[in-house]
Design a protein around this motif. Structure first.
Motif: not given
Length: 513
Positions: A121-126, A128-129, A146, A204
């Motif tokens: 989940c953190m890989c997905f969020i960061f 995109i960021w 990430l 992502s």
């Protein structure tokens, strides 16, 4: 290898695509363009462009020739400023190192599934960021965070898979599902999305299927048993049986009795406490565990590099994959095709190795590792001879072909070392030990981006000495893997660090290999 195991393997493949893509993202995002002109001045070479770059720095009308629109062009990290991009890549890889260590400990203490879900989940969020970054500093900070979670999931994923597939399938499954095919997929993705922020977004969103699939998977039953959670493990086994559609499902009561008996027997044999917490320091409790961990770590860190200036392949204790890949833009030809060819060669060797592992009992971990390392050693020795005789230009095609072969061989050696690490260590410290081995390998990734720029830092060029040093290191790797750790092929996984009382009444902790 029922339906559940196959479903789990598909999940691991998708997760590995995320891991590989995020780790090697800078292969494309860090690819430097060629400065063709500045205003009315046309440059005949990269050297001439860099000599006049200070004049061009303030100009808006700069013409580039590029294969991929990366951060180097967007954030103007060109010529001497390219060192900043390499530094940023190294910082990101330090994030991977810390992620390996932290989540290795967390995974052994709190389980495999929950920490892996957090990492994905953190890989997905960061991811995109980071694609929305407007400056290099922000980009580096977000990608480092990430990479911290990416290092965590790369540690847990292999352990999780090994604990959930039959022992006879470990060899060929781990070669079939590896980074090699994902190198090809990443090259294809980069070809279709030729801008760094677009590629970051695609990578992502490719993580989302892994997140969804993991929600339907269960905690590792082996980890649950090691923690004394027999009832939970029973529910997992029954759920797997149901998922597999077994014609004769296991009896609820009979299964629980069997699991409790097996668990109590292992606890008694190991003379240990149920649910005992373990840490990094337990790697030093026994000679076998300590030796196994650091032999694997040494194996994972002995690989090779490509030397741009001399148009030769040189060797050093860094990861071959990242050393070559981070500088792929400097190699002649298409960056996408070079990436795909390397991936195809690596995967071909992996598939052959997996077939031999499955069909022939004698083709074990030590034999596979030995063949891979001896081929690499032979190529290092040949390059030394070419350098000493001044025939490197004459045999440049032979050297290049040989090193590409070594690239594939050494990649397979990494896979074998990963399997051995997870088969060798007990469940109680499996993630901690594997994360420690990965930590050592990541030191190579930190150094790898600077390979093309060593002369900028030292001003020294000794073309033969690195080969000689690494010839010795390669031999040391071969001998240590061959003689210091036990063969693990088709051996049952152990759950506990065994404590046995010696004749003097004191307890000695040993690893039951």
């Amino acid at each position: 290898m029922g339906r559940y195991s196959i479903f789990l393997c598909i999940f691991v493949e998708i997760a590995m695509l995320s891991q590989l893509s995020n780790t090697m993202f800078m292969v494309y995002a860090g690819a430097a363009p060629i400065i063709k002109s500045c205003g009315n001045v046309i440059f005949s070479s990269s050297e001439e462009a860099c000599t006049n770059y200070n004049y061009c720095r303030g100009e808006e009308n700069i013409t580039f020739e590029r294969q991929f629109y990366g951060i180097t062009e967007q954030f103007k990290l060109l010529c001497e400023d390219a060192k900043l991009e390499k530094l940023g890549t190294s910082i990101q890889m330090i994030g991977v190192m810390f992620g390996c260590v932290v989540f290795g400990q967390i995974s052994d203490q709190y389980g495999r599934k929950k920490p892996m879900m957090i990492c994905l989940c953190m890989c997905f969020i960061f991811g995109i960021w980071s694609a929305l970054s407007n400056d290099f500093k922000t980009f580096t900070i977000l990608r480092t965070i990430l990479c911290f979670f990416n290092g965590g999931q790369s540690t847990i994923t292999i352990v999780y898979m090994i604990e959930n597939i039959p022992k006879r399938s470990r060899g060929y499954i781990t070669t079939l599902i590896s980074y090699s095919p994902n190198v090809i997929l990443l090259g294809i993705l980069a070809f279709f999305f030729q801008q760094w922020h677009r590629l970051a977004l695609v990578i992502s969103f490719l993580t989302l299927p892994a997140i969804v699939m993991l929600a339907f998977l269960h905690e590792s039953p082996r980890w649950l048993l090691q923690k004394g959670k027999v009832s939970h493990a029973k529910k997992v086994f029954l759920a797997i049986e149901k998922f597999d559609g077994a014609p004769q499902p296991l009896d609820d009561v009979e299964l629980e009795n069997f699991l409790e008996t097996e668990h109590d027997k292992q606890v008694s044999d190991a003379n240990t406490k149920v649910g005992k917490q373990h840490s990094f320091w337990h790697l030093f409790k026994t000679r076998e565990i300590m030796t196994g961990t650091f032999v694997i770590a040494f194996t994972l860190s002995v690989l090779f590099l490509y030397n741009r200036k001399k148009k030769l392949f040189s060797f050093a204790t860094t990861l071959i994959n990242y050393s070559i890949m981070f500088n792929l833009g400097a190699v002649a030809g298409s960056i996408y095709m070079n990436s795909i060819l390397i991936g195809l060669l690596r995967y071909s060797i992996s598939l052959c190795s997996g077939f031999l592992d499955y069909k022939f009992e004698k083709f074990n971990r030590k034999m596979c590792h030995g063949i891979c390392i001896l081929v690499t050693i032979g190529i290092i020795a040949a390059i030394i001879v070419f350098c000493l005789t001044g025939t490197t230009a004459l045999f440049s095609s032979v050297i290049r072909t040989g090193v590409l072969l070594s690239c594939a061989m050494t990649s397979q050696a990494i896979i074998v070392a990963s399997i051995t690490s997870n088969e060798l260590m007990p469940t109680a410290i499996r993630s901690i030990s594997y994360s420690t081995a990965l930590l050592f390998s990541r030191f190579g990734i930190v150094v790898a981006p600077h390979v093309f720029h060593l002369s900028l830092y030292t001003g020294i060029d000794f073309p033969v000495l690195p080969y000689s040093i690494l010839l010795i290191i390669g031999l040391a790797d071969f001998l240590s893997f061959r003689f210091l750790i036990s063969e693990t092929k088709n051996k049952p996984l152990q759950d506990f660090i065994v404590n046995r009382a010696n004749s003097g009444g004191n307890e000695k902790e040993e690893h039951n290999l």
